[in-house]
Design an enzyme around this catalytic site. Structure first.
Site, PDB file in Angstrom:
ATOM      1  N   ASN A   1       9.890  36.830  27.727  1.00 28.75           N
ATOM      2  CA  ASN A   1       9.278  37.888  27.060  1.00 28.75           C
ATOM      3  C   ASN A   1       8.030  38.368  27.634  1.00 28.75           C
ATOM      4  O   ASN A   1       7.536  39.613  27.342  1.00 28.75           O
ATOM      5  CB  ASN A   1       9.113  37.601  25.536  1.00 28.75           C
ATOM      6  CG  ASN A   1      10.505  37.866  24.795  1.00 28.75           C
ATOM      7  OD1 ASN A   1      10.505  37.163  23.705  1.00 28.75           O
ATOM      8  ND2 ASN A   1      11.512  38.521  25.220  1.00 28.75           N
TER       9      ASN A   1
ATOM     10  N   ASP B   1      16.480  39.483  16.684  1.00 29.64           N
ATOM     11  CA  ASP B   1      16.569  40.604  18.005  1.00 29.64           C
ATOM     12  C   ASP B   1      16.958  41.982  17.195  1.00 29.64           C
ATOM     13  O   ASP B   1      17.602  42.265  16.402  1.00 29.64           O
ATOM     14  CB  ASP B   1      17.705  40.206  18.994  1.00 29.64           C
ATOM     15  CG  ASP B   1      17.506  41.095  20.061  1.00 29.64           C
ATOM     16  OD1 ASP B   1      16.685  41.431  20.447  1.00 29.64           O
ATOM     17  OD2 ASP B   1      18.684  40.868  20.992  1.00 29.64           O
TER      18      ASP B   1
HETATM   19  C1  IPE Z   1      15.678  36.953  22.516  1.00 26.72           C
HETATM   20  O1  IPE Z   1      15.819  38.349  22.475  1.00 26.72           O
HETATM   21  C2  IPE Z   1      14.034  36.452  22.262  1.00 26.72           C
HETATM   22  C3  IPE Z   1      13.530  36.742  20.858  1.00 26.72           C
HETATM   23  C4  IPE Z   1      14.174  37.204  19.996  1.00 26.72           C
HETATM   24  C5  IPE Z   1      12.309  36.139  20.671  1.00 26.72           C
HETATM   25  P1  IPE Z   1      15.164  39.404  23.963  1.00 26.72           P
HETATM   26  O2  IPE Z   1      15.713  40.653  23.282  1.00 26.72           O
HETATM   27  O3  IPE Z   1      14.255  38.840  24.695  1.00 26.72           O
HETATM   28  O4  IPE Z   1      16.801  38.763  24.782  1.00 26.72           O
HETATM   29  P2  IPE Z   1      17.398  39.615  25.819  1.00 26.72           P
HETATM   30  O5  IPE Z   1      16.640  40.014  26.844  1.00 26.72           O
HETATM   31  O6  IPE Z   1      18.279  40.691  25.194  1.00 26.72           O
HETATM   32  O7  IPE Z   1      18.549  38.519  26.143  1.00 26.72           O
HETATM   33  C1  IPE Z   2      13.198  40.981  19.437  1.00 23.47           C
HETATM   34  O1  IPE Z   2      13.383  42.370  19.243  1.00 23.47           O
HETATM   35  C2  IPE Z   2      11.702  40.608  19.161  1.00 23.47           C
HETATM   36  C3  IPE Z   2      11.048  39.904  20.675  1.00 23.47           C
HETATM   37  C4  IPE Z   2      12.067  39.779  21.645  1.00 23.47           C
HETATM   38  C5  IPE Z   2       9.807  39.736  20.155  1.00 23.47           C
HETATM   39  P1  IPE Z   2      13.373  43.377  20.849  1.00 23.47           P
HETATM   40  O2  IPE Z   2      11.991  43.779  20.962  1.00 23.47           O
HETATM   41  O3  IPE Z   2      14.047  42.613  21.781  1.00 23.47           O
HETATM   42  O4  IPE Z   2      14.296  44.532  20.279  1.00 23.47           O
HETATM   43  P2  IPE Z   2      15.363  45.144  21.272  1.00 23.47           P
HETATM   44  O5  IPE Z   2      16.459  44.088  21.744  1.00 23.47           O
HETATM   45  O6  IPE Z   2      14.701  45.820  22.455  1.00 23.47           O
HETATM   46  O7  IPE Z   2      15.931  46.160  20.424  1.00 23.47           O
HETATM   47 MG    MG Z   3      15.856  42.253  22.509  1.00 22.90          MG
END
Ligand code: IPE
Ligand code: IPE
Ligand code: MG
Length: 251
Positions: A80, A32
């Site tokens: 997602n 993340d």
């Molecule tokens: C969790 O991250 C999913 C992945 C890293 C693939 P998210 O960014 O989607 O999670 P939330 O929305 O902050 O809980």
């Molecule tokens: C995690 O990084 C990757 C996926 C969920 C695919 P994020 O895209 O959630 O990055 P932040 O949390 O917005 O910084």
């Molecule tokens: Mg995220």
């Protein structure tokens, strides 16, 4: 085609000196913080995903080299799909690119296992995933588990449906369903429970990742954003884990 990059934050050859003697059997990573990493640099979010993918590649290689037996990575969650179409497309394109560059894992005798509901993914990705699973199923140096369109609740529903079908056919007595049987019907059926769950980016939650398998996991949170998650960060997490007292309900 081989990756021709070296992470800027990769440490030198003595990086393994600070490793503890006992390693967790299963380490899970919630990758993340890619979006925030890009935003901080005034770049589009997809640029962060590209950097995050480089970290993924480096950390998987490192896990293999230090002898982690099971490493799971949260690539794309069932939640997602709520993201803008453009971002989802960028993630799928990147995934396609990486799935076509897995020779090194096969050379290193890494078994690749994809968990999640594959049916909603683009067909070319589904086919490639099947090929990689097939080509690597004989390997046992490390299980590399990639969670794509994965949700922990979705996985439990999937297990419940299979058990219910067996019960409906008279193959199973519902009163005799055990925890072990549920574990055996999850996507992770061949993988031991998670010992160490690592989440970078400052968020303190599981976000539906391996919720059943983490019942007795140790958690490690850090503010570092995933694209900046270096091998030394993993060393820190492993040392922290080594110092924890796990009791599993005992004394
Ligand atoms: C969790 O991250 C999913 C992945 C890293 C693939 P998210 O960014 O989607 O999670 P939330 O929305 O902050 O809980
Ligand atoms: C995690 O990084 C990757 C996926 C969920 C695919 P994020 O895209 O959630 O990055 P932040 O949390 O917005 O910084
Ligand atoms: Mg995220």
């Amino acid at each position: 085609m081989a990756f021709s990059f070296l992470k800027k934050n990769q440490t030198g050859s003595d990086e393994t000196k600070s490793l503890p003697e006992v390693l967790p059997k299963h380490v899970a990573f919630i990758m993340d913080g890619n979006g925030r990493w890009a935003k901080k640099r005034g770049m589009p979010r997809k640029y962060g995903h590209r950097e995050g993918a480089k970290t993924f590649h480096d950390i998987t290689r490192y896990c293999r080299s230090i002898g982690i037996k099971n490493a799971s990575f949260y690539v794309f969650s069932t939640e997602n799909w709520k993201r803008p179409e453009e971002e989802i497309e960028a993630i799928m394109d990147l995934l396609w690119e990486y799935l076509n560059d897995c020779d090194e894992y096969l050379e290193q005798e890494v078994r690749m296992i994809f968990i999640g509901d594959k049916s909603r993914l683009p067909e070319r990705i589904q086919n490639r995933m099947k090929e990689l699973e097939e080509d690597s199923k004989k390997y046992d140096k490390m299980n590399l588990i990639l969670a794509i369109n994965y949700g922990g609740r979705d996985e439990i529903v999937y297990a419940a449906r299979q058990l219910a079908e067996k019960a409906a056919k008279g193959e199973l007595d519902p009163g005799e369903i055990t925890e072990e049987m549920i574990s055996d019907h999850l996507y992770t059926r061949e993988i031991p429970d998670v010992d160490l769950m690592i989440r970078p980016s400052g968020e303190l939650r599981l976000s539906n990742f391996l919720i059943w398998q983490c019942a007795y996991a140790e958690y490690y949170f850090t503010d570092v954003l995933w694209p900046d998650f270096a091998r030394s960060e993993l060393n820190k997490a492993l040392n922290d884990f080594a110092g924890r007292g796990r009791r599993f309900g005992g004394i």
